[in-house]
Design a protein around this motif. Sequence first.
Motif, PDB file in Angstrom:
ATOM      1  N   ALA A 218      36.414  45.198  83.171  1.00 43.38           N
ATOM      2  CA  ALA A 218      36.618  43.739  83.200  1.00 43.38           C
ATOM      3  C   ALA A 218      37.375  43.377  84.471  1.00 43.38           C
ATOM      4  N   SER A 219      36.856  42.382  85.172  1.00 44.95           N
ATOM      5  CA  SER A 219      37.456  42.040  86.471  1.00 44.95           C
ATOM      6  C   SER A 219      38.603  41.049  86.288  1.00 44.95           C
ATOM      7  N   CYS A 220      39.579  41.442  85.472  1.00 43.11           N
ATOM      8  CA  CYS A 220      40.754  40.580  85.297  1.00 43.11           C
ATOM      9  C   CYS A 220      41.955  41.455  84.931  1.00 43.11           C
ATOM     10  N   GLU A 221      43.109  40.843  84.955  1.00 43.56           N
ATOM     11  CA  GLU A 221      44.354  41.553  84.664  1.00 43.56           C
ATOM     12  C   GLU A 221      44.401  41.930  83.174  1.00 43.56           C
ATOM     13  N   VAL A 222      44.781  43.186  82.884  1.00 39.69           N
ATOM     14  CA  VAL A 222      44.904  43.646  81.494  1.00 39.69           C
ATOM     15  C   VAL A 222      46.337  44.112  81.269  1.00 39.69           C
ATOM     16  N   ASN A 223      46.997  43.527  80.272  1.00 40.43           N
ATOM     17  CA  ASN A 223      48.394  43.869  80.014  1.00 40.43           C
ATOM     18  C   ASN A 223      48.602  44.044  78.505  1.00 40.43           C
ATOM     19  N   ILE A 224      48.792  45.282  78.058  1.00 41.43           N
ATOM     20  CA  ILE A 224      48.981  45.551  76.631  1.00 41.43           C
ATOM     21  C   ILE A 224      50.384  46.125  76.429  1.00 41.43           C
ATOM     22  N   THR A 225      51.160  45.495  75.585  1.00 38.82           N
ATOM     23  CA  THR A 225      52.538  45.960  75.368  1.00 38.82           C
ATOM     24  C   THR A 225      52.625  46.860  74.129  1.00 38.82           C
ATOM     25  N   ALA A 226      53.563  47.777  74.186  1.00 39.34           N
ATOM     26  CA  ALA A 226      53.805  48.670  73.046  1.00 39.34           C
ATOM     27  C   ALA A 226      54.898  48.062  72.172  1.00 39.34           C
ATOM     28  N   ASP A 227      54.684  48.086  70.860  1.00 42.33           N
ATOM     29  CA  ASP A 227      55.638  47.488  69.924  1.00 42.33           C
ATOM     30  C   ASP A 227      55.877  48.493  68.785  1.00 42.33           C
ATOM     31  N   VAL A 228      56.915  49.307  68.954  1.00 44.39           N
ATOM     32  CA  VAL A 228      57.187  50.381  67.986  1.00 44.39           C
ATOM     33  C   VAL A 228      58.313  49.943  67.052  1.00 44.39           C
ATOM     34  N   TRP A 229      58.056  50.005  65.746  1.00 40.45           N
ATOM     35  CA  TRP A 229      59.052  49.585  64.752  1.00 40.45           C
ATOM     36  C   TRP A 229      59.591  50.796  63.996  1.00 40.45           C
ATOM     37  N   ARG A 230      60.918  50.873  63.932  1.00 41.25           N
ATOM     38  CA  ARG A 230      61.557  51.994  63.232  1.00 41.25           C
ATOM     39  C   ARG A 230      62.585  51.452  62.239  1.00 41.25           C
ATOM     40  N   GLY A 231      63.034  52.332  61.356  1.00 39.71           N
ATOM     41  CA  GLY A 231      64.135  51.966  60.450  1.00 39.71           C
ATOM     42  C   GLY A 231      63.713  50.963  59.392  1.00 39.71           C
ATOM     43  N   GLU A 232      64.689  50.216  58.904  1.00 39.67           N
ATOM     44  CA  GLU A 232      64.417  49.344  57.751  1.00 39.67           C
ATOM     45  C   GLU A 232      63.549  48.144  58.101  1.00 39.67           C
ATOM     46  N   ASN A 233      63.427  47.820  59.388  1.00 41.49           N
ATOM     47  CA  ASN A 233      62.561  46.702  59.786  1.00 41.49           C
ATOM     48  C   ASN A 233      61.092  47.091  59.891  1.00 41.49           C
ATOM     49  N   SER A 234      60.790  48.363  59.631  1.00 36.10           N
ATOM     50  CA  SER A 234      59.412  48.836  59.795  1.00 36.10           C
ATOM     51  C   SER A 234      58.653  48.892  58.469  1.00 36.10           C
ATOM     52  N   GLY A 235      59.169  48.200  57.442  1.00 36.89           N
ATOM     53  CA  GLY A 235      58.444  48.132  56.177  1.00 36.89           C
ATOM     54  C   GLY A 235      58.521  49.409  55.369  1.00 36.89           C
ATOM     55  N   LYS A 236      57.598  49.518  54.402  1.00 39.18           N
ATOM     56  CA  LYS A 236      57.643  50.629  53.453  1.00 39.18           C
ATOM     57  C   LYS A 236      56.547  51.663  53.669  1.00 39.18           C
ATOM     58  N   SER A 237      55.574  51.382  54.545  1.00 40.08           N
ATOM     59  CA  SER A 237      54.449  52.313  54.731  1.00 40.08           C
ATOM     60  C   SER A 237      54.221  52.601  56.209  1.00 40.08           C
ATOM     61  N   PRO A 238      53.731  53.809  56.512  1.00 44.84           N
ATOM     62  CA  PRO A 238      53.342  54.087  57.895  1.00 44.84           C
ATOM     63  C   PRO A 238      52.058  53.337  58.237  1.00 44.84           C
ATOM     64  N   GLY A 239      51.955  52.881  59.474  1.00 42.19           N
ATOM     65  CA  GLY A 239      50.734  52.184  59.877  1.00 42.19           C
ATOM     66  C   GLY A 239      50.750  51.880  61.361  1.00 42.19           C
ATOM     67  N   TRP A 240      49.581  51.508  61.903  1.00 45.13           N
ATOM     68  CA  TRP A 240      49.472  51.192  63.325  1.00 45.13           C
ATOM     69  C   TRP A 240      48.221  50.352  63.570  1.00 45.13           C
ATOM     70  N   GLY A 241      48.260  49.571  64.627  1.00 43.12           N
ATOM     71  CA  GLY A 241      47.117  48.704  64.910  1.00 43.12           C
ATOM     72  C   GLY A 241      47.208  48.103  66.301  1.00 43.12           C
ATOM     73  N   LEU A 242      46.165  47.344  66.647  1.00 44.87           N
ATOM     74  CA  LEU A 242      46.068  46.764  67.993  1.00 44.87           C
ATOM     75  C   LEU A 242      45.441  45.379  67.901  1.00 44.87           C
ATOM     76  N   THR A 243      46.017  44.429  68.630  1.00 45.77           N
ATOM     77  CA  THR A 243      45.450  43.082  68.750  1.00 45.77           C
ATOM     78  C   THR A 243      45.278  42.775  70.230  1.00 45.77           C
ATOM     79  N   LEU A 244      44.092  42.340  70.625  1.00 47.07           N
ATOM     80  CA  LEU A 244      43.811  41.974  72.018  1.00 47.07           C
ATOM     81  C   LEU A 244      43.419  40.504  72.078  1.00 47.07           C
ATOM     82  N   VAL A 245      43.897  39.822  73.127  1.00 46.24           N
ATOM     83  CA  VAL A 245      43.600  38.392  73.299  1.00 46.24           C
ATOM     84  C   VAL A 245      43.146  38.152  74.730  1.00 46.24           C
ATOM     85  N   ALA A 246      41.964  37.550  74.876  1.00 47.61           N
ATOM     86  CA  ALA A 246      41.454  37.186  76.207  1.00 47.61           C
ATOM     87  C   ALA A 246      41.706  35.698  76.423  1.00 47.61           C
ATOM     88  N   GLU A 247      42.172  35.335  77.627  1.00 44.94           N
ATOM     89  CA  GLU A 247      42.509  33.938  77.913  1.00 44.94           C
ATOM     90  C   GLU A 247      41.807  33.466  79.171  1.00 44.94           C
TER      91      GLU A 247
END
Length: 364
Positions: A218-247
Amino acid sequence: MSSSSRYVTFEGSRNFRLRVVMATLSGKAIKIEKIRSDDLNPGLKDYEVSFLRLMEAVTNGSSIEISYTGTTVIFRPGIITGGSYTHQCPNSKPVGYFAEPMLYLAPFSKKKFSILFRGITSSHNDAGIDAIKWGLMPIMEKFGVRECALHTLKRGSPPLGGGEVHLVVDSLIAQPITMHALDKTMISSIRGVSYSTRVSPSLVNRMIDGAKKVLKSASCEVNITADVWRGENSGKSPGWGLTLVAENKQGWRIFSEAIGDAGDVPEDIGASVAYHLLEEISKSGVVGRNQLPLTILYMIIGKEDIGRLRITKDQIDERFVWLLRDIKKVFGTEILLKPVDDNTTDLIATIKGIGFTNTNKKIA
């Protein structure tokens, strides 16, 4: 007066939330019959009952009647009052299932909306919190709803959840701005967030690598940030995912998202979300398929003026047809589709607003 003329009558569980939302905006009572009447487990599901409870909380004077078997619901809408509220979402549906319909109602309420949702923050079938934040809220801004935010306090992956999300809508408007979105413009940037709860942070980076490999063409800027959650703010189950938005340069956005299951390869999830985003871009007009209901409904309840929106032939699927049918039933409005004269198969959806005005603010 016959019972059929007192209610707008629907059948089945399709578009359940949207039908209740349209009833609330139009002030018309609806009756939904034959809800999963042929299933082994007929009637309303727990998440639909939970959604009706939420509707009762954010409105004043709404009345809900559910039949003994749960296969028929009569909903008589009250006025939208908003205010502060905490909603515990069942683990059968994510927070997005409950937060998304609030976007249709919040700007037309008596008081500002401040709702704390507790539960699962992402799933396979309903909009995740990042998709709502980066994909749906910018649509509201286009219609004049400037002050809206979704704060993630805790992430909660399925199946146990444990997430907390705070929806705040401070803009109270009389009616949406009339929209004229006719140009299909080039995507100028792609942003994204790759997140994880209670798993190794390396999964997040591997998803980013998988997505970037696909998007490097894709001939445009791509910027994906990492968002790692640990401890009590990370809920009760392990999980992972990705959301991409084109503007694009006009600020319109198209999004794609997915979550990983046990045994999935992170690079594959990253690549599939990226491919799905590129497919959405190629098949979309001004907005993506997931944003069409919000865009069209805001155009319907605009002032009595003609609004226009460019869509593609690929966007006219079963969901779109059902949306138009339900709109005609509740608001009595038809949408005119005309081809664009520029050697494409694109269409212009011409929509006349019903002249809805937010009277809820005036009621003491």
